[in-house]
Design a protein around this motif. Sequence first.
Motif, PDB file in Angstrom:
ATOM      1  N   UNK A   1       0.831  -1.207   0.000  1.00  0.00           N
ATOM      2  CA  UNK A   1       0.000   0.000   0.000  1.00  0.00           C
ATOM      3  C   UNK A   1       0.862   1.252   0.000  1.00  0.00           C
ATOM      4  N   UNK A   2       0.332   2.303  -0.637  1.00  0.00           N
ATOM      5  CA  UNK A   2       0.971   3.613  -0.591  1.00  0.00           C
ATOM      6  C   UNK A   2       2.071   3.833  -1.600  1.00  0.00           C
TER       7      UNK A   2
ATOM      8  N   UNK B   1       3.980  -3.189   3.757  1.00  0.00           N
ATOM      9  CA  UNK B   1       3.448  -4.528   3.522  1.00  0.00           C
ATOM     10  C   UNK B   1       2.286  -4.705   4.478  1.00  0.00           C
ATOM     11  N   UNK B   2       1.094  -4.997   3.930  1.00  0.00           N
ATOM     12  CA  UNK B   2      -0.105  -5.107   4.757  1.00  0.00           C
ATOM     13  C   UNK B   2      -0.690  -6.503   4.651  1.00  0.00           C
ATOM     14  N   UNK B   3      -1.474  -6.850   5.653  1.00  0.00           N
ATOM     15  CA  UNK B   3      -2.134  -8.151   5.638  1.00  0.00           C
ATOM     16  C   UNK B   3      -3.162  -8.185   4.518  1.00  0.00           C
TER      17      UNK B   3
ATOM     18  N   UNK C   1       7.765  -3.204   6.484  1.00  0.00           N
ATOM     19  CA  UNK C   1       8.150  -2.319   5.394  1.00  0.00           C
ATOM     20  C   UNK C   1       8.964  -3.094   4.362  1.00  0.00           C
ATOM     21  N   UNK C   2       8.707  -2.782   3.106  1.00  0.00           N
ATOM     22  CA  UNK C   2       9.394  -3.443   1.994  1.00  0.00           C
ATOM     23  C   UNK C   2      10.887  -3.140   2.053  1.00  0.00           C
ATOM     24  N   UNK C   3      11.707  -4.149   1.773  1.00  0.00           N
ATOM     25  CA  UNK C   3      13.157  -3.969   1.764  1.00  0.00           C
ATOM     26  C   UNK C   3      13.817  -4.936   0.811  1.00  0.00           C
ATOM     27  N   UNK C   4      15.032  -5.355   1.130  1.00  0.00           N
ATOM     28  CA  UNK C   4      15.746  -6.347   0.312  1.00  0.00           C
ATOM     29  C   UNK C   4      16.619  -7.238   1.196  1.00  0.00           C
ATOM     30  N   UNK C   5      16.053  -7.634   2.332  1.00  0.00           N
ATOM     31  CA  UNK C   5      16.784  -8.535   3.218  1.00  0.00           C
ATOM     32  C   UNK C   5      16.781  -9.941   2.633  1.00  0.00           C
ATOM     33  N   UNK C   6      17.540 -10.828   3.266  1.00  0.00           N
ATOM     34  CA  UNK C   6      17.653 -12.191   2.750  1.00  0.00           C
ATOM     35  C   UNK C   6      18.500 -12.218   1.489  1.00  0.00           C
ATOM     36  N   UNK C   7      18.189 -13.156   0.592  1.00  0.00           N
ATOM     37  CA  UNK C   7      19.007 -13.288  -0.613  1.00  0.00           C
ATOM     38  C   UNK C   7      18.658 -12.248  -1.671  1.00  0.00           C
TER      39      UNK C   7
END
Length: 286
Positions: free
Chosen positions: A97-98, A123-125, A191-197
């Motif tokens: 959203x947003x 990131x929302x349910x 919140x959207x990010x780029x963690x992990x691979x």
Amino acid sequence: MRSGHRSGHTARLAAVAGAVLAVGACGSPAGVAGVSTVPPASGAEAAAADPVTATIPAPVAQGEPSATPAVAPPKGDEPVPVPPPKVSEFTYTFPVQGCETSYQSKLLVLPKTTIWAPKGCSFVSPVDGVVHEVNTKNRWRPSTDKGQDREGRFVTVLGEDGVLYLGGHLDAVAPGIAPGTRVKAGQVLGQVGNSGNARATASNLYFAISWKTEPSLWWVRRGMVEPWDYLDAWLKGNRTLSPAAETRAMVKRVGATPKCAILCASKAPERKPEPKPEKTRISLND
């Protein structure tokens, strides 16, 4: 003598009569019984005898516009928006959203999708439910590439529809989000990010649909049902299209605890060679 004079007079009369007949024949066409041999009256005579009034449009030369004025069609009423039909008892929302987003509607190795969005977007349910798993630490390391850590920070929600939803590669998990927390559709989970691979890529949301399992079966939560048809519907306004039936069908087909089949193995940690012990030199002079 008298007789000869009469004969000559008779002959002259016959010649005159023949000439009159010849002239009459030329002046009047021959006819047949019941058909007049009188020529038709001229246009002026016919109009005087039986006048007719009519309006005949003048011919329009090719390439010239018609003198007839164009008639504008009447304007119709404005279209009335009709809501999409309700196809389930659940109401869904698009999971980011947003922000402007994009995603691909095709299979990319796993039945999941990558929703590209700027870092920090919400990131929302996607539906009312209960938080199932939460990982607030980014444990993934390229040296080991463990499957259970590839989504980095993530949250899963077990929806009231019986479906499990995963949002991974998060930059952060929202405060108060923990296993057992009841959430509503549209509630912020992180919140959207780029963690992990995804650390070498642009920020995005790893979004997957599956069903509830134990955390040890991490390959189930990472995606078992293709999500893009549902994302398309939720994004375009049909917010009641539910993946519940397809998810139940998939469980029936592969079982609730299927074995991992794709991208299952982790990398073995590299072992540094142990240093060799130095040889002791013995001097003969000792």
